[in-house]
Design a protein around this motif. Structure first.
Motif: not given
Length: 285
Positions: A151-154, A267-275
């Motif tokens: 996960v990208v943290y700004i 900034i995170t990959p879309k949750l539905d991709q993990f689902l």
């Protein structure tokens, strides 16, 4: 043999009593009598042994019959065990085949996860590189970019974005937010969560109840700037306030409190991709 011995004994006695037999003849008869007596005793012993052996044979026969029955029972048990083994072996073949299918499905799932992670790591690296290159030296002093667990943290300093106790975004923050928004738009496979964080110092504003309110309002302000000013799709955006309860430094010092007063754009990959990946996971019975 017994009758003969008795007859000779009677004859000897009769002759002895009659006095008509010589001493030599008497001695011969006595010798024959002794021999017959020994033969008789030996015959008695032999008879007894024969009877004993007969009983032993009966015992051996009974034991042999009992052993035979035991062997029959053992054979039946062995046959039953063999039948069960054959049945279990057939079932075992089915189970092994099923296990192989499950292993293959698990391997495919692991491969998907590895590919997804590799893609995520590559995108995160590219995203982070582009973002840090777009920021100038002054901005880098107030913006911290890091990747943690994919996960990208700004993290943006509070004093760059807001006036003390306010949730209105500063004009000077707009240029930096514009650079971040450009990167976010380039990576439309990612969702964006904006989190507001404060120190534990109580706020004294009539329209803000506490630090929970302030952190949530600041996150909402950033989200609305990204949407309205930089045309970020609002379906990708979320706002959250964490108040004073997510510190990254010691609140006992001014420097620590300053570091804790921050807004993080995550900034995170879309949750539905993990689902989707979870749905594809092989079932384990």
């Amino acid at each position: 043999m017994r009758l003969r011995a008795l007859t000779i004994a009677a004859t000897v006695a009769l002759l002895a009593f009659s006095g008509c037999v010589s001493s030599k003849k008497y001695a011969a008869l006595q010798t024959e009598h002794d021999t017959l007596k020994r033969d008789y005793n030996a015959s008695q012993v032999e008879l007894a042994e024969t009877r004993a052996n007969g009983k032993s044979l009966e015992s051996l026969l009974a034991q042999a019959r009992a052993n035979n029955e035991e062997l029959k029972r053992n054979y039946a048990a062995l046959q039953k065990s063999l039948d069960n083994s054959i049945s279990q072996n057939t079932q075992g073949n089915v189970n092994i085949s099923k296990l192989v299918d499950e292993i293959n499905a698990s391997n495919r799932y692991i491969k998907q996860l590895v590919q997804a992670k590799s893609k995520s790591d590559s995108l995160n690296l590219a995203l982070t590189t582009k973002l840090t290159r777009s920021l100038d030296a002054n901005e880098m002093q107030e913006v911290n970019v890091k990747v943690l667990k994919g996960v990208v943290y700004i993290s943006l300093a509070d004093n760059m974005l807001f006036q003390s106790g306010s949730y209105e975004v500063n004009e000077r923050a707009m240029e930096t937010l514009g650079k971040i928004a450009k990167i976010i738009k380039d990576y439309d496979d990612y969702d964006v969560l904006v989190e507001g964080n404060t120190d534990p110092v109580p706020i004294n504003r009539t329209n803000i109840r506490n630090n929970w309110d302030l952190s949530a309002l600041r996150a909402s302000s950033i989200v609305q700037v990204l949407q309205k000013d930089f045309d970020i799709n609002p379906s990708r955006l979320s706002a959250a306030g964490r108040g004073e309860y997510n510190p990254i430094a010691d609140n006992s010092t001014e420097l620590g409190r300053q570091r804790n007063r921050r807004t993080e754009i995550i900034i995170t990959p879309k949750l539905d991709q993990f689902l989707d990946l979870i749905d594809k996971a092989p079932n384990q019975e």
